[in-house]
Design a protein around this motif. Sequence first.
Motif, PDB file in Angstrom:
ATOM      1  N   ARG A  51     -23.770  14.343  -8.446  1.00 11.15           N
ATOM      2  CA  ARG A  51     -24.352  13.535  -7.373  1.00 11.15           C
ATOM      3  C   ARG A  51     -25.646  14.210  -6.908  1.00 11.15           C
ATOM      4  NH1 ARG A  51     -21.133   9.116  -8.052  1.00 11.15           N
ATOM      5  NH2 ARG A  51     -19.033   9.327  -7.164  1.00 11.15           N
TER       6      ARG A  51
ATOM      7  N   VAL B 195     -10.852  14.779  -7.302  1.00 13.56           N
ATOM      8  CA  VAL B 195     -12.021  15.515  -7.788  1.00 13.56           C
ATOM      9  C   VAL B 195     -11.943  16.971  -7.342  1.00 13.56           C
ATOM     10  CG1 VAL B 195     -13.480  13.453  -7.756  1.00 13.56           C
ATOM     11  CG2 VAL B 195     -13.440  14.974  -5.760  1.00 13.56           C
TER      12      VAL B 195
ATOM     13  N   TRP C 115     -19.409  15.669   1.279  1.00 14.54           N
ATOM     14  CA  TRP C 115     -19.467  14.686   0.205  1.00 14.54           C
ATOM     15  C   TRP C 115     -18.197  13.833   0.134  1.00 14.54           C
ATOM     16  CZ3 TRP C 115     -23.789  13.900  -2.804  1.00 14.54           C
ATOM     17  CH2 TRP C 115     -24.794  14.883  -2.729  1.00 14.54           C
ATOM     18  N   LEU C 116     -17.249  14.095   0.994  1.00 14.81           N
ATOM     19  CA  LEU C 116     -15.996  13.332   0.986  1.00 14.81           C
ATOM     20  C   LEU C 116     -16.085  12.134   1.927  1.00 14.81           C
ATOM     21  CD1 LEU C 116     -13.398  16.256   1.010  1.00 14.81           C
ATOM     22  CD2 LEU C 116     -13.886  14.698  -0.878  1.00 14.81           C
TER      23      LEU C 116
ATOM     24  N   GLN D 119     -14.812  10.867  -1.967  1.00 14.25           N
ATOM     25  CA  GLN D 119     -15.436  10.498  -3.225  1.00 14.25           C
ATOM     26  C   GLN D 119     -14.646   9.362  -3.886  1.00 14.25           C
ATOM     27  OE1 GLN D 119     -18.124  11.514  -5.235  1.00 14.25           O
ATOM     28  NE2 GLN D 119     -18.901  12.517  -3.384  1.00 14.25           N
ATOM     29  N   ARG D 120     -15.374   8.366  -4.358  1.00 17.93           N
ATOM     30  CA  ARG D 120     -14.784   7.302  -5.165  1.00 17.93           C
ATOM     31  C   ARG D 120     -15.554   7.280  -6.478  1.00 17.93           C
ATOM     32  NH1 ARG D 120     -12.925   2.140  -1.563  1.00 17.93           N
ATOM     33  NH2 ARG D 120     -11.878   1.745  -3.536  1.00 17.93           N
ATOM     34  N   VAL D 121     -14.911   7.717  -7.529  1.00 24.46           N
ATOM     35  CA  VAL D 121     -15.577   7.873  -8.817  1.00 24.46           C
ATOM     36  C   VAL D 121     -15.309   6.668  -9.707  1.00 24.46           C
ATOM     37  CG1 VAL D 121     -15.708   9.258 -10.920  1.00 24.46           C
ATOM     38  CG2 VAL D 121     -15.484  10.392  -8.702  1.00 24.46           C
TER      39      VAL D 121
ATOM     40  N   ASP E  99     -20.281   6.945 -13.432  1.00 20.90           N
ATOM     41  CA  ASP E  99     -20.585   8.232 -12.795  1.00 20.90           C
ATOM     42  C   ASP E  99     -20.455   9.446 -13.711  1.00 20.90           C
ATOM     43  OD1 ASP E  99     -20.999   6.829 -10.443  1.00 20.90           O
ATOM     44  OD2 ASP E  99     -18.943   7.099  -9.755  1.00 20.90           O
TER      45      ASP E  99
END
Length: 205
Positions: free
Chosen positions: A135, A173, A186-187, A189-191, A196
């Motif tokens: 990211r 993650v 950064w939370l 997270q949806r990957v 991605d």
Amino acid sequence: MKKSLLVKIALALFAVSAFAFLFMRSIEDTRSAPYTVDRAHLRRPWTLALEQAAASNHPVLVLRPPPELAAGIFRQIFSRAMESLNSPMMPSVPVVLRGEFEATVAPRMTQDAMLAAAVAAGVEAAPVPRCLVHRRISEPGGVRQVYLVFFDAPAIAQFRRQSGLDAEALSPVLFVAGAGSDFNSWLPQRVNAGADCVAPVEVTP
């Protein structure tokens, strides 16, 4: 004479463009080459733990891998990026965030009970590393970036569903490197693996 000079300039511009193209392609090839994880790091115990979450998007329940796993991937990232990067003090996979716990889980069980339920559900089984995600966000005054490993972790997804949580709202993650030290920022997270993932993560014997 003028025509000869124009030809030389054109050839020079072509050479510079070709070099730039090959250089960028080399960088892309390096970034997309597989990263590796020692199989022994998936066999060693992974442990569930409770954490003091300072904000609603910070994890209250995490799954911690053997330290060597994150350290090994960090070294691979550094050798390719050659940038000044930080690593988390104690790398872990977020399982439940504080906001989720307070809104959905807390009315039914304590944090200790949640931890016990996660252990009983088999969440401590090592997840399978799938790919590396990068990211990067440009902001006034600098660039934020983070590297993380995305896992296939059906036990975590099942436990979240059993706890009344959206299994897709928090991807499994592991943050391994970043330009700053506040990895929790950064939370969640949806990957999306298809969009991605920049490189696969392979398990070596």
